[in-house]
Structure formats: C-alpha cells, structure tokens
Enzyme design. Sequence first.
Site, short mmCIF file in Angstrom:
data_model
loop_
_atom_site.label_atom_id
_atom_site.label_comp_id
_atom_site.label_asym_id
_atom_site.label_seq_id
_atom_site.Cartn_x
_atom_site.Cartn_y
_atom_site.Cartn_z
N CYS A 282 -38.73 38.09 37.86
CA CYS A 282 -38.40 38.80 37.31
C CYS A 282 -38.85 38.98 36.57
CB CYS A 282 -36.77 38.58 37.64
SG CYS A 282 -36.18 39.17 38.83
N ARG A 353 -41.63 31.14 45.01
CA ARG A 353 -43.06 32.65 44.30
C ARG A 353 -43.24 32.53 42.86
NH1 ARG A 353 -40.13 37.95 47.27
NH2 ARG A 353 -38.20 36.74 45.70
#
Length: 447
Positions: A282, A353
Amino acid sequence: MEYFDLPQQSNCTIVIIGLGYVGLPLAIEFAKNIDCNSKKILKRKIIGFDINLERVNALKNGIDITKEINFENLKYLNEINLTNDMKILNKADIFIVTVPTPIDKKNAPDLNPIKKASEMIGKVLKLKGKEKIKPIIIYESTVFPGATEEICVPIIEKESKSKLNKDFFCGYSPERINPGDNKNKLNSIIKVTSGSNEQSALWINELYKSIIKAGTHMTSSIKIAETAKVIENTQRDLNIALMNELAKICDLVKIDTLEVIKAASTKWNFLDFRPGLVGGHCIGVDPYYLTYKSETLGYKPEVVLAGRKINNSMPRWILKKIISELENNNLDIQGANILLMGITFKENCPDIRNSKIFELIHLLNEYNVSLTIWDSWANVEDCKNFFNLEITNNFPKNKKYTSVICLVKHNEFAELRPIEWESLIIKNGIFFDLKGIIPRQLKPIRP
Ligand SMILES: NC(=O)c1ccc[n+]([C@@H]2O[C@H](COP(=O)([O-])OP(=O)(O)OC[C@H]3O[C@@H](n4cnc5c(N)ncnc54)[C@H](O)[C@@H]3O)[C@@H](O)[C@H]2O)c1
C-alpha cells in the site's frame, strides 16, 4: 435522470472477487446479514470467489492465513459460498472487486489482475443477459484516478456487449483497513463510496452503510474516491520519508532521532511519524499509482517521488550504520553472527510481501554474514518457498550474536524483558533498534 431497477438492498446476491486481506473481512461483514444500524435481519446471499483454489480450500476448512479474522467471526465463513468456479457468479447482482493492484519492476501500475477480473465480470454479464434489474460492479482495489472508468469499464462493456449506466452500473469504494490493527477494523473506519451516476452512487452508499458502523462518505465522482485513496497513503509515505531524512541528519549531528520526535510531539500540531522501512503493498506502492497518472498527463511529481527515493534508500542506510557501529566496537561485518528480528513489512501481521527487509538481507549476505531470522508472525513455509529463507518463529534460546537488529515492532518483541535481550548478545556486540523497543540501558543504536 432516467431511473433503473437496481437490486434489492436487503435481498441481493453479492460476490466478493479476491479473498485476501481486503476481500475476506468484507465478505465476512456482509455474511453477518444484519444491518449494523437498524439491526434488521437481511437476506443477502454472499459468494466468495478467488482464483487461488488453495486459498478457497483453506477458507472452507476455517483457516485464514492472513490472520485478519478473529475466532468469533470465523464462523461466518459457513455463510459464504466459497468458490473458484466462475459459473456460480451468474447468480450475483453485485460484484465487488478486491484483487491485487501491485507495481511492476519499473514501479508502473500492474493492472493485470484487475483487468482479468473485469474481463471475467464482462463474460458473466454476457451470460446473464440483459435483465430488468441491473447489476452493479464496485471496485475496492487501489487504482490511479480514472482507472475504473477508463480501464475497467471499457473491458466490461466489450466483454458483455453492454453499456455503463444503461445495462449495468459501477462504483468505487476504496478500502482503508490496516492489517494487524485490532482497533481500526473494517466496520469502524468511515468508508468512502461513489457511483457511476447519482442513482448508483446512492445505492452503493446505502449498501456500505448497512455494514459500516462508522458510516460512509459519498463523493461526487468515482475519480474523487480513487484519488482520495492514493493520496491517503501518499501522505503517509511522505511523512515517513521526512522522518527517515531526519534520521539521516540526526545521525550526522550525533543525536537520537526518536528523542527529537518525542520532544517535537509535545506541540499540538506535530505529526508523530517515525523513521522506518516502508514495504508492503500500500504505502510503498500507491504513490506510484498517483505519479504514473500524473506523468501520463505531462507532470512529473517532485515531492512524491522524492519521498519514495528516501524511503527506498533506507535498507542501505541501515546497513552502513550497522557496519560503522560494528567497526566502532572492533567488530567486522564479514562473517558476523547476526540476529535479525522481524521480516514482515509491518508489526503483528504475517504479510511478507514487498518487505524492505529482504533487501537488507540481500545486502547483508554480500558480507557472508551468518544470519538467524526470527519473526513471531511470518509463515515459515512461505519464507522457504517464496524466498528460500530459513526463519524461526521462536526466541533463539542459548545463542549469542555479534549484532541484534530489531526492525519490526511485533508484540512478542516489544514484550521482551531486558534480561532476555541481554542474553542474545556477545559482550561487545551491538543492538540496532529501528522501532525504539530495546531497553535504553542496553545502549541500542537507534536511527
Ligand atoms: N492489504 C491491505 O492492507 C490493503 C488495504 C487497503 C487497500 N488494499 C488494496 O486492496 C486490494 C487487494 O489487496 P489485498 O491485500 O487484499 O490483496 P491479497 O493479495 O491479500 O488478496 C487478493 C486476492 O485476490 C485473488 N485474485 C487475484 N486475481 C484474481 C482474479 N482475477 N479473480 C479472483 N481473485 C483474484 C488472489 O488469489 C488473492 O487471494 C489491492 O488493490 C490493495 O492495494 C489493500
């Protein structure tokens, strides 16, 4: 304005496409089938669709690897028709897309998953045929301003041979959840909503109002909602970048950055951001969606990209700092015995990730260090399978290291007692503490 028949709010079939960190909590919230304001019982049918059969099967067995669903809510999995079978989607009238929107190696948006999901929805709409009650497609994946209407809608129109705002409607409602955060959960965060016309915007807003206790904020266009999402994370990225730059300056001035921030935070309008490694999918990704769109329109953003550059430089800066501190203690980085604490991109979350720590590991390995990686949350098999890294979930008992590098503020690390920290280090070894959790008496090196 022409009015169309839209699905019944209390009795529609909703499919969530992509059952990850965003899609699964959403599916669970809908599966509760109770209006969070009126407490009215709803009769919605919920389908959870994911192309990853392993994920679908794990969920069918009540296993959520994201650890976002608490024990109490896991029972709602039984209320969701979990599937990887596209045929079932014919039954849906509401399609909510929560697939990944990563970046590629050149930091450009990778829209392949969202394009594929749109293609599939188009095919489903074609099979369903043109019905009196019009389907609604809502995108929740983070995208750049304009992507929903300029990229996704044309794909649906082409595949379904139908037209937006005539045969189907569309909307965008960004997700703001914060994995690992037990306080700010889906239904306690105001949800931004939007629609392709006034009628669908109002309908979509009503839909979310039924599951979001905190309420909704309806925008006047899809583009506004899309842009609001990317600027939220871009602002965070820049604030962290500013603190990372401050850390570099404080290091030269030879003062403690965290102490400076603590002092500055006593002013009412100082924002308490900390230096850190910005990873994940994000904060480190979304700014590139904004800059990509801007560049296609002829403007190369300066501030946003400068923030990205600073944040991306941090693994190398940390390495340099560790090397120089080891040298100060007459220790050599070559072949050093190092304990690295934390590998996930953030605290109290198993998500590895885009974790920037992989970059630091890569840099450390150039010095042939002997590395032990301890992370209380990361999945041991995932680290082995995807990154060929051995990690442990447990405190390394009876071992001593030249250097202990603590990078993530997992609860299990923050709760360690001074005696436990002390047991990990050789006599002249160094502690590096990115998050300010190692007891001060152990003289940790902090940014
Ligand atoms: N994770 C977060 O904290 C967070 C917060 C806000 C917004 N977002 C955004 O939400 C979106 C989803 O993120 P996530 O973290 O949930 O991703 P995720 O990787 O955890 O989950 C995505 C799921 O979608 C599935 N998938 C991929 N392509 C698909 C397809 N074509 N059809 C059906 N399923 C498909 C994957 O198998 C996976 O299970 C992204 O755009 C992300 O930027 C994420």
